[in-house]
Structures are given as structure tokens and as C-alpha cells.
Design a protein around this motif. Structure first.
Motif, PDB file in Angstrom:
ATOM      1  N   TRP A 124       0.905  -0.968  -0.181  1.00  0.00           N
ATOM      2  CA  TRP A 124      -0.137   0.010  -0.117  1.00  0.00           C
ATOM      3  C   TRP A 124       0.911   1.363   0.319  1.00  0.00           C
ATOM      4  CZ3 TRP A 124       0.518   2.683   4.497  1.00  0.00           C
ATOM      5  CH2 TRP A 124      -0.661   4.500   4.391  1.00  0.00           C
ATOM      6  N   ASN A 125       0.714   2.276  -0.903  1.00  0.00           N
ATOM      7  CA  ASN A 125       0.701   3.069  -1.040  1.00  0.00           C
ATOM      8  C   ASN A 125       2.487   3.028  -1.255  1.00  0.00           C
ATOM      9  OD1 ASN A 125       0.887   6.525  -0.211  1.00  0.00           O
ATOM     10  ND2 ASN A 125       2.119   6.367   1.978  1.00  0.00           N
ATOM     11  N   GLY A 126       3.065   2.694  -2.094  1.00  0.00           N
ATOM     12  CA  GLY A 126       4.171   2.559  -3.196  1.00  0.00           C
ATOM     13  C   GLY A 126       4.869   2.190  -1.624  1.00  0.00           C
ATOM     14  N   GLY A 127       4.976   1.339  -0.653  1.00  0.00           N
ATOM     15  CA  GLY A 127       5.299   0.951   0.890  1.00  0.00           C
ATOM     16  C   GLY A 127       6.632   1.562   1.266  1.00  0.00           C
ATOM     17  N   ASN A 128       5.525   3.092   1.407  1.00  0.00           N
ATOM     18  CA  ASN A 128       5.704   4.554   2.442  1.00  0.00           C
ATOM     19  C   ASN A 128       5.035   4.667   3.174  1.00  0.00           C
ATOM     20  OD1 ASN A 128       7.645   5.306   0.519  1.00  0.00           O
ATOM     21  ND2 ASN A 128       6.202   5.864  -1.171  1.00  0.00           N
ATOM     22  N   GLU A 129       5.388   4.993   4.620  1.00  0.00           N
ATOM     23  CA  GLU A 129       4.877   5.177   4.988  1.00  0.00           C
ATOM     24  C   GLU A 129       3.892   6.461   5.427  1.00  0.00           C
ATOM     25  OE1 GLU A 129       7.689   4.158   8.743  1.00  0.00           O
ATOM     26  OE2 GLU A 129       8.164   6.117   8.356  1.00  0.00           O
ATOM     27  N   GLN A 130       3.019   5.905   6.412  1.00  0.00           N
ATOM     28  CA  GLN A 130       1.870   7.370   6.161  1.00  0.00           C
ATOM     29  C   GLN A 130       1.224   6.954   6.984  1.00  0.00           C
ATOM     30  OE1 GLN A 130       1.029  10.406   3.530  1.00  0.00           O
ATOM     31  NE2 GLN A 130      -0.282  10.851   5.468  1.00  0.00           N
ATOM     32  N   GLU A 131       0.932   8.952   7.703  1.00  0.00           N
ATOM     33  CA  GLU A 131      -0.478   8.507   9.007  1.00  0.00           C
ATOM     34  C   GLU A 131      -1.316   7.939   9.027  1.00  0.00           C
ATOM     35  OE1 GLU A 131       0.406  11.295  12.548  1.00  0.00           O
ATOM     36  OE2 GLU A 131      -1.055  12.749  11.304  1.00  0.00           O
ATOM     37  N   LEU A 132      -1.809   7.408   9.855  1.00  0.00           N
ATOM     38  CA  LEU A 132      -3.848   7.122   9.785  1.00  0.00           C
ATOM     39  C   LEU A 132      -4.546   7.141  10.187  1.00  0.00           C
ATOM     40  CD1 LEU A 132      -2.873   3.167   7.066  1.00  0.00           C
ATOM     41  CD2 LEU A 132      -3.327   6.234   6.691  1.00  0.00           C
ATOM     42  N   THR A 133      -5.983   7.643  10.419  1.00  0.00           N
ATOM     43  CA  THR A 133      -6.402   7.634  11.604  1.00  0.00           C
ATOM     44  C   THR A 133      -7.472   6.459  11.837  1.00  0.00           C
ATOM     45  OG1 THR A 133      -6.158  10.044  12.001  1.00  0.00           O
ATOM     46  CG2 THR A 133      -8.099   9.391  12.788  1.00  0.00           C
ATOM     47  N   LEU A 134      -7.836   5.971  12.544  1.00  0.00           N
ATOM     48  CA  LEU A 134      -9.230   4.862  12.995  1.00  0.00           C
ATOM     49  C   LEU A 134     -10.164   5.283  12.713  1.00  0.00           C
ATOM     50  CD1 LEU A 134      -8.853   1.585  13.131  1.00  0.00           C
ATOM     51  CD2 LEU A 134      -9.336   2.229  15.808  1.00  0.00           C
ATOM     52  N   ARG A 135     -11.210   5.836  12.108  1.00  0.00           N
ATOM     53  CA  ARG A 135     -12.402   5.869  11.886  1.00  0.00           C
ATOM     54  C   ARG A 135     -13.377   5.021  11.825  1.00  0.00           C
ATOM     55  NH1 ARG A 135      -8.618   9.699   8.420  1.00  0.00           N
ATOM     56  NH2 ARG A 135      -8.811  12.086   9.580  1.00  0.00           N
ATOM     57  N   TRP A 136     -14.623   6.159  11.368  1.00  0.00           N
ATOM     58  CA  TRP A 136     -15.838   4.664  11.147  1.00  0.00           C
ATOM     59  C   TRP A 136     -16.873   5.851  10.022  1.00  0.00           C
ATOM     60  CZ3 TRP A 136     -17.216   0.117   9.382  1.00  0.00           C
ATOM     61  CH2 TRP A 136     -18.783   0.284   8.995  1.00  0.00           C
ATOM     62  N   PRO A 137     -17.723   5.671   9.185  1.00  0.00           N
ATOM     63  CA  PRO A 137     -17.306   4.739   8.449  1.00  0.00           C
ATOM     64  C   PRO A 137     -16.164   4.916   7.304  1.00  0.00           C
ATOM     65  CG  PRO A 137     -19.345   5.259   8.094  1.00  0.00           C
ATOM     66  CD  PRO A 137     -18.881   6.558   9.296  1.00  0.00           C
ATOM     67  N   LEU A 138     -15.340   3.857   7.698  1.00  0.00           N
ATOM     68  CA  LEU A 138     -14.526   3.493   7.175  1.00  0.00           C
ATOM     69  C   LEU A 138     -14.562   4.030   5.689  1.00  0.00           C
ATOM     70  CD1 LEU A 138     -13.035  -0.006   8.158  1.00  0.00           C
ATOM     71  CD2 LEU A 138     -11.891   2.221   8.645  1.00  0.00           C
TER      72      LEU A 138
END
Length: 605
Positions: A405-419
Motif C-alpha cells: 500500500w502507498n508505494g511501500g511508504n509510511e503515512q499517518e493514518l487515523t482509525l475512523r468509522w465509517p471507513l
């Protein structure tokens, strides 16, 4: 009993790049009669007993035995996960592999230990080393019998090498099995050549006198001999072990696994076949492409106290909570910005679907287009700090990496709903199961690139016995022995340490941290063990020992127990089939092959 006696003992060749007691090369095998004729072969034979600890139903405690505890187990990939679900939904029978594999794999360790105990004298070892290896073999035999007895409540006892055709004993009593454990561990404790600890990294991971005191204390806890339990558990510190003094969550990292806190670990490294796969089962697709099979249960999350030690009550944080049905409470967990007039079709669709599920009245009254996320996020703040250090709670964030995912790069993600999506502009954190909102473990979960090779190559050691576990058992033993003051003092060393910093309990007084007596203290100890030891293969055994499995995991036997969404909707029901669930059945295969193995009452064969 199944004819599982091992006539071949694995020779284990140690990796030249590791000083730890960890085998990292494939097995060769030679006949047991030739196994013990040299010092090097004796070393390899004893290492083979340790290797038996890595059998699936032992090393995967975080998937199996915690799965029967505080975990929303999903059960759609590997056999371990399906075993958990079949147990939880009440459809398991004595013929199931969970029971037969556990029986077989523990006895494999016992037979390896018996072979060592009977034959080590042939290796012409120096006296000190001979005594040390004998103690290690006896400790390991006691460990295997201890776990079997806790689950099956009486098993056949073998203490010497036995031909397969002679494995015909019936079950010994629970007390007799525990007495064997006590005898073996007493031999270890009384042996002057058995080291107090194995904190020296050259022998890290071996059994020690401190581990023997800890395990014998655990046996006495099961026997309800609390004075003897307290005596043994209090001696573990004298052997050189102690509490981790760093920040709480950092203990569960590879860098800190060899601390004095770790009394008896399962060791892993990144070599394929010698690593664990815990990341695959607790991580999400955003975390090394994990499967999210084992998720923190809603009951586990909701039990965490407020930071001042008071009970957490949803309606106090979210007025109106008690006025809604369980399903309608989803409204509090919805992401910001949902609107029927949004120019973003994903946002508009998510809003319209929420209205269909919850009703326009609920959405109008309780949903906040701006501030809904902040409101629910606040409900998880000012709580026992171990909550957010153990669990990804709603709207928490992390820097995440997945190779696909994301070209193998890191990214800040947030756990949300609905996804919505795990790419721009949403950057949602994804679990593997996304039909509803489930919690994910943060404890033991690595999210940053480079921490592991992949989800199957996890290197962090997992504790079978650690000092915090011992300390809380000691507090429990003091309490059961009517020594409330000593119990509180011991308990507070866990409660107030770095990274936890919860208020200390007091004997008497007023307020949420004032202990009113023995029964009150018992409940506080149970809470602390549940909060502290998740994913360590401890909780399920605790619930069996306390006889609280029905109460704590099955909602007293009602139909409201199960795998749940954040707001409590049951996605898969757990069913309590009766008190016989607290004793595992003798496996069908064993009763068929050995007429002296008696079927376990309450189970249908």
C-alpha cells in the motif's frame, strides 16, 4: 493415550550469530539411545525440550488462550483462529483439534523431559552442569504438567521414558498432578547448582531458581494454598528479578525484552521458522498487511477505569447514551463531515447509509457534523493509561506501513468509522475486517517500516512468566490469606509505576481508591491482571482459576455476549453451554485408543 512417545530427539545446532538460548537451525534426529553420550548431545537434547514450548498451542497463547479471554476473535484464516471461534460459539466437541493438539503437544514436551532426566548421566558431564541441566528438564516437565492440569483437571502421569505400547495409564487426580509439579520444582529450588536467574544474556531464556519459585507459587495458587504461594512468590525478587522501570509500553518492544522483568520467555528471532506471527493476527492491513484475527473485545475496552480510579460510565461521557438502543449508539462513533449535501459522493453515501441504519431522528438529535470525532475521542482520554497503550481506540492515529500500500511508504493514518479509504484525502487506518468498526491491539503491534521483515517474521519475545504477573499473584495470595495491608502495598507497586501512574489504593478511607475489604480487593486485583496481561496467554487461565469465565466472557450466559462493534452490537454470538466448559474434555482420540482414559463429564462424545 495417543501413541506419541518420541523415539527420536532433535539435535539443535545453535546459531553462531546469537548468544541467546534460541535454536535457529533445522532439526536432525538420532535415536534416543545414542542421544546422551556426549556433552554436546546432552546440550542439544535439553534444547529439544525447550523447543517443545513452541508447539502451536503453547507459543500461540495470544491467539488461543487469550482468544478465549478478552479478544474479539474473528476466525476466518488459520486453524488457531477457527478453534477459538468454535469454542466461543459453543459448537466445539471433544474430537476437536484444539483439545487433541494441546494434549499431544504438551506430552511431547513431557516425554522429551523424561528422556533427558533418565539419560543425562550418560553424557559424563561436569557435576555442576549435570545438576543444572537436570533442573532445567524437571522445571520444563513441571511447566507442561501444570498447564495440562489447569485445562484438563487431571491427566495421566509419566515420569520416565515409556514405550508407546505402555502408554496406558488413566488420569491421575488434580492434586496428584500438582504434587508432581511441586516435587520437581522443589528439587530445582533445593539444588545449589541451579542459578538464581538467567539475566546473563549468554543463558537468557533458560529456566532458573526464580522461575521455579514463580511456577511453584502459581501451582499453590491453583491449590488455594495461599500461605505457601505467598512464600514462594515473594522469593522471586530475591533471585534477582524485578519490575521493568521504563515507560510501560516500551517493555513490549524487542529492544527491552531481556530486562529483569522477563523471568521465563518464549524467544524468537527473524529467521524464518524461528519467528512468531503475532503481527499477522493482531495487526491490520495498515500494519504489515495483518489479518486482524484477534481484536480487543468491547467488554475489555469498557472495563478500563477512569484515570482517577473511578468506574467508567458511558452516559457520564456521552449524555443520551442510555436513551439509545445498542445499535443506535453508533451515532456517537461516526466520523466528522457526514452530510447529505456533500460534494464528495463517498461522504454523502456514508451519511445516507447511517440515516438508514439509525433513523433520521437519532442523526438529527445526536450527530455533530463538526466535533463528533472529538467528542468520542475524549471518552477514551483520562482513562487508565494502559488502555490507549494497549488498544487503537477510535480516532487514534499512528504512522503506518504496509508493503502492498502507498508505494511501500509510511503515512499517518487515523482509525475512523465509517471507513472510506486508506489513501488521500481520507487516510483511514484499515483493519482486515471492515464490515463494522472493531478495536485493534496496539500492544505488540508494530506499525513503522523496518521493525519487521514481514507479518510472519516477528522477533519480539513473549513472556510465559514475567515479574508483574508474579507480583499481582503475590498481592492476590496476601489478600486471600487475610493480609490486606500487605496486599495493597504489593499491588501499588504495579499500579503506580512508570507509564501507568494510576492512584495508589488505600486501606479504608473514602473515594474510588479506598479498599473496603477482602472481596473488594479481590475485584481490584482481577481488574489489574486483566488490564495488565492482555495478549500474554494469562487471562483465560485466570478466569478458569477464579471460576469467572461465564461471568466475564459470556455476560453471565446471556445472548448479549459475542464479537462486538465499538458501540456494542453483537456481530457473532458467543454461547455458554454449561459449567463443564471450564474443564477441557479428554480428547476423543485418547479415549478411543486407551480405555483407561475416562471421558470428561458434561461433554458429549
Amino acid at each position: 493415550m495417543k501413541k506419541i512417545y518420541i523415539l527420536l530427539i532433535s539435535i539443535i545446532i545453535f546459531s553462531s550469530c546469537s548468544n541467546d538460548f534460541l535454536d535457529t537451525s533445522p532439526y536432525d534426529s538420532i535415536a534416543s539411545g545414542n542421544m546422551w553420550n556426549s556433552e554436546s548431545k546432552a546440550d542439544q537434547g535439553v534444547a529439544g525440550i525447550y523447543q517443545a514450548l513452541k508447539a502451536r498451542t503453547i507459543s500461540d497463547s495470544y491467539k488461543i488462550f487469550d482468544g478465549l479471554g478478552f479478544v474479539n476473535s474473528y476466525g476466518s484464516h488459520g486453524p488457531a483462529d477457527n478453534e477459538v471461534m468454535v469454542y466461543l460459539n459453543g459448537n466445539i466437541t471433544p474430537s476437536h483439534g484444539l483439545f487433541s493438539d494441546t494434549w499431544k503437544q504438551h506430552y511431547e514436551g513431557i516425554h522429551r523431559a523424561n528422556d533427558a532426566i533418565a539419560n543425562l548421566h550418560k553424557a559424563n558431564l561436569p557435576a555442576q552442569k549435570y545438576e543444572r541441566l537436570m533442573c532445567e528438564a524437571k522445571f520444563l516437565r513441571a511447566y507442561f504438567y501444570y498447564r495440562l492440569n489447569a485445562l484438563f483437571k487431571g491427566v495421566p502421569v509419566y515420569t520416565e521414558p515409556t514405550p508407546s505400547e505402555s502408554l496406558t495409564k488413566g488420569q491421575s487426580s488434580v492434586d496428584d498432578v500438582y504434587q508432581l509439579c511441586i516435587n520437581d520444582l522443589t528439587d530445582c529450588i533445593n539444588n545449589e547448582h541451579f542459578p538464581n536467574n538467567t539475566l546473563d544474556k549468554s543463558v537468557y531464556g533458560r529456566a532458573s531458581k526464580g522461575a521455579a519459585y514463580a511456577l511453584r507459587g502459581m501451582v499453590y495458587m491453583w491449590k488455594k494454598d495461599f500461605p505457601k504461594a505467598a512464600s514462594d512468590l515473594s522469593k522471586v525478587k530475591d533471585c534477582g528479578y524485578g519490575l521493568w522501570t521504563g515507560e510501560w509500553s516500551q517493555f513490549f518492544k524487542v529492544e527491552n525484552e531481556k530486562d529483569k522483568e522477563m523471568i521465563f520467555p518464549l524467544q524468537y528471532d527473524e529467521t524464518s521458522g524461528f519467528s512468531s506471527d503475532i503481527q499477522k493476527y493482531i495487526g491490520g492491513r495498515s500494519h504489515y498487511d495483518g489479518w486482524t484475527e484477534a481484536m480487543p473485545s468491547v467488554d475489555y475496552v469498557n472495563m478500563f477505569l477512569n484515570a482517577d480510579g473511578s468506574a467508567f460510565i458511558w452516559n457520564d461521557r456521552l449524555p443520551g447514551w442510555d436513551n439509545l438502543t445498542v445499535a443506535q449508539r453508533e451515532v456517537f462513533f461516526l466520523r466528522d463531515g457526514l452530510s447529505a449535501t456533500s460534494s464528495d459522493n463517498n461522504i454523502k453515501t456514508a451519511y445516507n447509509e447511517a440515516v438508514k441504519r439509525l433513523g433520521s431522528s437519532v442523526m438529527t438529535t445526536y450527530y455533530r457534523e463538526t466535533g463528533n470525532e472529538a467528542r468520542i475521542k475524549a471518552a477514551f482520554e483520562n482513562r487508565d493509561p494502559r488502555l490507549q497503550k494497549s488498544v487503537f481506540t477510535p480516532y487514534s492515529t499512528a504512522i503506518c506501513y504496509s508493503p502492498y500500500w502507498n508505494g511501500g511508504n509510511e503515512q499517518e493514518l487515523t482509525l475512523r468509522w465509517p471507513l472510506l479509504n486508506n489513501v488521500a484525502p481520507y487516510w483511514d487506518m484499515w483493519s482486515d475486517k471492515r464490515k463494522t468498526a472493531f478495536y485493534m491491539y496496539r500492544k505488540y503491534n508494530e506499525t513503522r517500516k523496518g521493525r519487521y521483515i514481514n507479518r510472519d517474521r516477528c522477533t519480539v519475545d513473549l513472556p510465559l512468566i514475567r515479574f508483574t504477573d508474579v507480583t499481582l499473584l503475590l498481592a492476590e495470595a496476601y489478600n486471600e490469606n487475610n493480609e490486606l495491608g500487605k496486599s495493597i502495598t504489593t499491588f501499588n507497586t504495579i499500579r503506580t509505576r512508570n507509564g501507568v501512574s494510576m492512584p495508589a489504593l488505600t486501606e479504608g478511607g473514602s473515594g474510588p481508591n479506598a479498599v473496603t475489604g477482602k472481596d473488594d480487593m479481590k475485584k481490584r486485583i482481577q481488574y489489574e491482571r486483566r488490564a495488565e496481561l492482555a495478549l500474554e496467554g494469562v487471562n483465560y487461565f485466570d478466569e478458569l482459576r477464579w471460576k469467572t469465565l461465564k461471568e466475564s466472557k459470556y455476560d453471565g450466559g446471556s445472548n448479549t455476549a459475542g464479537r462486538k462493534s465499538w458501540w456494542g452490537s453483537v456481530e457473532a454470538e458467543y454461547r455458554w453451554r454449561g459449567d463443564h466448559f471450564m474443564t477441557w474434555p479428554a480428547p476423543t482420540a485418547e479415549t478411543q485408543m486407551n480405555p483407561n482414559i475416562k471421558q470428561t463429564p458434561g461433554w458429549s462424545y
